[in-house]
Design an enzyme around this catalytic site. Structure first.
Site, short mmCIF file in Angstrom:
data_model
loop_
_atom_site.label_atom_id
_atom_site.label_comp_id
_atom_site.label_asym_id
_atom_site.label_seq_id
_atom_site.Cartn_x
_atom_site.Cartn_y
_atom_site.Cartn_z
N HIS A 221 -17.44 -6.24 -26.26
CA HIS A 221 -17.01 -7.76 -26.29
C HIS A 221 -15.61 -7.59 -26.86
O HIS A 221 -14.61 -7.11 -26.26
CB HIS A 221 -18.05 -8.47 -27.13
CG HIS A 221 -17.90 -9.81 -27.16
ND1 HIS A 221 -17.04 -10.58 -26.32
CD2 HIS A 221 -18.56 -10.87 -27.96
CE1 HIS A 221 -17.43 -11.78 -26.26
NE2 HIS A 221 -18.11 -12.09 -27.69
N HIS A 260 -17.34 -7.24 -16.19
CA HIS A 260 -17.61 -8.63 -16.82
C HIS A 260 -19.03 -8.98 -16.53
O HIS A 260 -19.67 -8.63 -15.23
CB HIS A 260 -16.77 -9.80 -16.29
CG HIS A 260 -16.60 -10.88 -17.29
ND1 HIS A 260 -17.52 -11.85 -17.31
CD2 HIS A 260 -16.15 -10.97 -18.37
CE1 HIS A 260 -17.53 -12.59 -18.34
NE2 HIS A 260 -16.47 -12.15 -18.84
N ASP A 311 -9.45 -8.91 -21.72
CA ASP A 311 -8.67 -8.00 -22.87
C ASP A 311 -7.81 -7.02 -22.25
O ASP A 311 -6.92 -6.50 -23.30
CB ASP A 311 -10.03 -7.22 -23.45
CG ASP A 311 -10.65 -7.90 -24.37
OD1 ASP A 311 -10.10 -8.93 -25.03
OD2 ASP A 311 -12.06 -8.03 -24.80
#
Ligand code: ACO
Ligand code: OAA
Length: 374
Positions: A221, A260, A311
């Site tokens: 995450h 994802h 990210d």
């Protein structure tokens, strides 16, 4: 491209409730906060406006924004008891654990006595989180007890000011602003779901946020921005990036910052932070990290049809601004606390305790043997 399988383990593809806060991948790729497209928000507003939107339901007027900023600025000073606790946490600790402890300690001192107080606590989280992590960081790494107040109006610039002890450039303040907007909210992701499960027991808001910080910490995450940095930092150039990734894929290793759970073809936040990373590389005059990141993106799409999530390009962008890698995920916390707490309020407003069922796979019912017979 084959349709992404949205079923199976991890509750994937199952609706676990309703939300008016955010849509993720509704048409396969989009992201909206309360109906506003992420691209437009990133171009036109400040993070504080997004925080207000998530907390109160609408974007603020100018006077509402002025008041909100003033209030957030007035709430930055940490209680001495929190500073005492932070000073006891070793330098070797992970800053996400520091944030978890800092948030929990604040909950001992400023306990939410009634749900009517939620907005006050949300503002306190927003105002103190940069100070919590950086008071500890600067004390343990630089041996100084910093003042957690600063002249800076925005939360992003305030963070950089406390970290570097100098006024950030406009470019860096702008990048922080965009980054905080991109990370603010994302529907029922793992950390937000943690917060909602906690809220559904009618627990206090500090417990909800403390739990969510723990869920965000993991490399699958929010922790992926730090893991992505560890991946790219030693890559010498694009060719080296290609070789490294091909080796990792051959060994079936996971490449952090890619893929994802919901998006199928791209993460709409990626292009935005990627463009800022490029701009920062030009400012610094060193495009290595940007170039290797671009090659990683090419290789992952070519080989696996996987794309960078929010990210991946955050790693190079933060690094270009001189932010130490272990402070990457705490920045995510400073932003996502807006989403978490908006979800806490939404859960409370229409609550039923979240308690799914499980399919039992253990042994048949059996008698307990005497200890000597085991
Ligand atoms: C802000 C955020 O939190 S964004 C997410 C940040 N996390 C990361 O970047 C960690 C790396 N990525 C991953 O681990 C995953 O892509 C997750 C956790 C984000 C999503 O997980 P899932 O929904 O289970 O992924 P998905 O079903 O699309 O996976 C499909 C296949 O691609 C593979 N895959 C997915 N991501 C990656 C990756 N980053 N590297 C290599 N292979 C991958 C999976 O192993 C799976 O293969 P399998 O079916 O043979 O096991
Ligand atoms: O939605 C998810 O699963 C993860 C994510 O991108 C986020 O929380 O920003």
């Amino acid at each position: 491209m084959a349709e992404k399988k949205l079923s199976g383990a991890g509750l994937r593809g199952q609706s676990a409730g309703e939300t008016a806060l955010c849509t993720v991948g509704k048409s396969g790729s989009g992201l909206t906060y309360r109906g506003y497209d992420i691209k437009e928000l990133a171009e036109k507003v400040s993070f504080e406006e997004v925080a207000y939107l998530l907390a109160k339901g609408e974007l603020p007027t100018q006077s509402q924004l002025d008041d909100y900023r003033k209030r957030l600025k007035s709430l930055r000073v940490l209680p001495q008891e929190v500073k005492d606790v932070l000073e006891r946490i070793p330098k070797s600790a992970h800053p996400m654990d520091v944030m978890r402890t800092g948030c929990s300690m604040l909950g001992n001192l400023e306990t939410e006595e009634s749900f009517d107080e939620a907005d006050d606590h949300i503002e306190r989280f927003l105002a103190t989180f940069p100070g919590i992590v950086l008071y500890w960081y600067r004390f343990t790494h630089d041996g100084v007890r910093i003042d957690t107040d600063s002249e800076e109006e925005s939360i992003g610039a305030h963070f950089l000011r406390l970290l570097h002890d100098k006024k950030p450039s406009q470019l860096h303040a702008d990048v922080m602003n965009t980054s905080l907007i991109l990370y603010a909210e994302h529907e029922f992701n793992a950390s937000t779901f943690t917060a909602r499960v906690c809220a559904s027991t009618l627990s206090d808001i500090h417990s909800c946020v403390t739990g969510a910080i723990g869920s965000l910490r993991g490399p699958l995450h929010g922790g992926a921005n730090e893991a992505a940095m560890e991946l790219i930092e030693d890559m010498k150039d694009a060719e080296d990036a290609e070789k490294t990734l091909m080796g990792m894929l051959e060994r079936k290793e996971k490449i952090m910052g890619f893929g994802h759970a919901i998006y199928k073809e791209f993460d709409p936040r990626n292009d935005i932070i990627k463009a800022w990373s490029k701009k920062l590389s030009e400012e610094v005059g060193d495009s290595r990290l940007y170039d290797v990141s671009v090659r990683c993106e090419e290789v992952m799409w070519r080989e696996k049809k996987l794309f960078p999530n929010a990210d991946f390009f955050h790693a190079s962008a933060y690094n270009y601004m001189g932010i130490p890698t272990k402070l990457f995920t705490p920045i995510f916390v400073m932003s996502r606390v807006t989403g978490w707490t908006a979800h806490v309020k939404e859960q409370r407003a229409n609550n039923r305790i979240i308690r799914p069922s499980a399919d039992y796979t253990g042994p048949e019912a059996r008698p307990v043997p005497a200890i000597g017979d085991r």
